[in-house]
Design an enzyme around this catalytic site. Structure first.
Site, PDB file in Angstrom:
ATOM      1  N   ASP A  67      14.468  97.273 -99.240  1.00 54.79           N
ATOM      2  CA  ASP A  67      15.166  97.395-100.343  1.00 54.79           C
ATOM      3  C   ASP A  67      15.889  95.942-100.584  1.00 54.79           C
ATOM      4  OD1 ASP A  67      16.376  97.571 -97.609  1.00 54.79           O
ATOM      5  OD2 ASP A  67      17.599  99.273 -98.063  1.00 54.79           O
ATOM      6  N   ASN A 136      25.084 108.351 -93.220  1.00 56.39           N
ATOM      7  CA  ASN A 136      24.940 109.473 -93.997  1.00 56.39           C
ATOM      8  C   ASN A 136      23.672 109.818 -93.986  1.00 56.39           C
ATOM      9  OD1 ASN A 136      23.783 107.684 -95.607  1.00 56.39           O
ATOM     10  ND2 ASN A 136      25.540 107.787 -97.319  1.00 56.39           N
ATOM     11  N   HIS A 138      20.749 107.969 -94.732  1.00 56.49           N
ATOM     12  CA  HIS A 138      20.256 107.213 -95.670  1.00 56.49           C
ATOM     13  C   HIS A 138      19.079 106.358 -94.891  1.00 56.49           C
ATOM     14  CE1 HIS A 138      22.904 103.507 -95.819  1.00 56.49           C
ATOM     15  NE2 HIS A 138      21.868 103.212 -95.150  1.00 56.49           N
ATOM     16  N   GLU A 143      20.093 107.330-100.617  1.00 63.63           N
ATOM     17  CA  GLU A 143      21.234 107.949-100.460  1.00 63.63           C
ATOM     18  C   GLU A 143      21.322 109.584-100.648  1.00 63.63           C
ATOM     19  OE1 GLU A 143      23.578 106.128 -99.170  1.00 63.63           O
ATOM     20  OE2 GLU A 143      23.927 104.360 -99.969  1.00 63.63           O
TER      21      GLU A 143
HETATM   22  C1  F6R Z   1      18.180  97.990 -94.511  1.00 64.53           C
HETATM   23  C2  F6R Z   1      18.010  99.787 -94.855  1.00 64.53           C
HETATM   24  C3  F6R Z   1      19.322 100.626 -94.156  1.00 64.53           C
HETATM   25  C4  F6R Z   1      19.595 100.542 -92.789  1.00 64.53           C
HETATM   26  C5  F6R Z   1      20.824 101.448 -92.420  1.00 64.53           C
HETATM   27  C6  F6R Z   1      20.971 101.342 -91.177  1.00 64.53           C
HETATM   28  O1  F6R Z   1      16.988  97.544 -94.870  1.00 64.53           O
HETATM   29  O2  F6R Z   1      17.388 100.056 -95.295  1.00 64.53           O
HETATM   30  O3  F6R Z   1      18.801 101.802 -94.612  1.00 64.53           O
HETATM   31  O4  F6R Z   1      18.438 100.610 -92.128  1.00 64.53           O
HETATM   32  O5  F6R Z   1      21.756 101.309 -93.396  1.00 64.53           O
HETATM   33  O6  F6R Z   1      21.836  99.969 -90.901  1.00 64.53           O
HETATM   34  P1  F6R Z   1      22.470  99.370 -89.412  1.00 64.53           P
HETATM   35  O7  F6R Z   1      20.855  99.248 -88.705  1.00 64.53           O
HETATM   36  O8  F6R Z   1      23.053  98.227 -89.694  1.00 64.53           O
HETATM   37  O9  F6R Z   1      23.263 100.399 -89.062  1.00 64.53           O
END
Ligand code: F6R
Length: 243
Positions: A67, A136, A138, A143
């Site tokens: 992303d 959450n 995701h 989301e």
């Molecule tokens: C990042 C992504 C997100 C993260 C998620 C967890 O490319 O796709 O889904 O993997 O938000 O983020 P952290 O590791 O910072 O808790």
């Protein structure tokens, strides 16, 4: 699904880095799906160290990131292109032309999504998709919602995700973009294998829902229960609420 529980964040990172390194050694021209965020920082540092020690080469590897935020230039220090260059690509022998991060820079997000899907197809699909887990549920920026989005698409970020990510922006939440371009759940599920890394007690409740709750688009990562080849590497804190 394989679940590996490690004592610490550092050991979680090493185990996950070893999975990636094993694949790259077995198939030097493999295609990796990569993630950003705090969780994979340690495993990227381990892969950089492996490369520096001459134990690993990314020379023939192709990568596709999950992303990218809309509205941040690739040079912005919170863009995911910048993150990947900073944590991995600038420190290993990868050919940057083979590294792909979604590019939501034009007016048409749908077109950018289609181009990204076409590039993944042209590369022969993803061999291993690395994922982190949002609070959450995701994965990528998929989301919670009423359906599982299939392909790479534009999304409006939830207040929870913007709040969680605001810790990284000097100007706080007002600086966090409101939209992003992300691989879809279908894109992620098409990967031949998935490696999910989860760390910290703050993720324990959502990890239990993901692995042991019902499969629902309200918890996007729960779809991984249906993937034929998933490895979850969680530290003890993250795994503490699993039955
Ligand atoms: C990042 C992504 C997100 C993260 C998620 C967890 O490319 O796709 O889904 O993997 O938000 O983020 P952290 O590791 O910072 O808790």
């Amino acid at each position: 699904m394989e679940l590996i529980v490690t004592p610490t964040y550092e050991s979680m990172s090493r185990v996950a880095a070893d999975r990636i390194a094993e694949l790259v050694r077995a198939n030097p021209a493999c295609t990796l799906g990569l993630a950003t965020g705090s969780t994979p920082e340690g495993l990227y540092a381990d892969l950089v160290a492996d490369c520096a020690a001459g134990k690993l080469s990314f020379a023939e590897v192709t990568t596709f990131n999950l992303d990218e935020y809309c509205g941040l230039s690739p040079e912005h220090d919170q863009s995911y292109r910048y993150f990947m260059n900073h944590h991995l690509f600038d420190h290993v022998d990868i050919d940057k032309a083979r590294t792909h991060v979604p590019e939501p820079f034009g007016a048409d997000l749908a077109e950018a999504g289609e181009a990204y899907e076409a590039a993944i197809d042209q590369a022969g699909g993803v061999d291993l998709q690395l994922l982190g887990l949002g609070h959450n549920g995701h994965i990528g920026f998929n989301e919670p919602c009423d359906f599982f989005p299939a392909k790479t698409h534009g999304v409006v970020l939830t207040p929870m995700t913007r709040e969680a990510n605001s810790r990284l922006f000097a100007g706080g939440i007002d600086e966090v973009p409101t939209e992003a371009l992300t691989m879809g759940i279908g894109t992620i599920m098409a990967a031949r294998s998935v490696l999910l890394v989860v760390s910290g007690e703050g993720k324990a409740a959502i990890l239990r829902e993901v692995l042991q709750g019902p499969v629902t688009p309200q918890v996007p990562a729960s779809i991984l229960q249906f993937h034929p080849s998933v490895t979850v590497v969680a530290d003890e804190a993250a795994a503490s609420l699993l039955a």
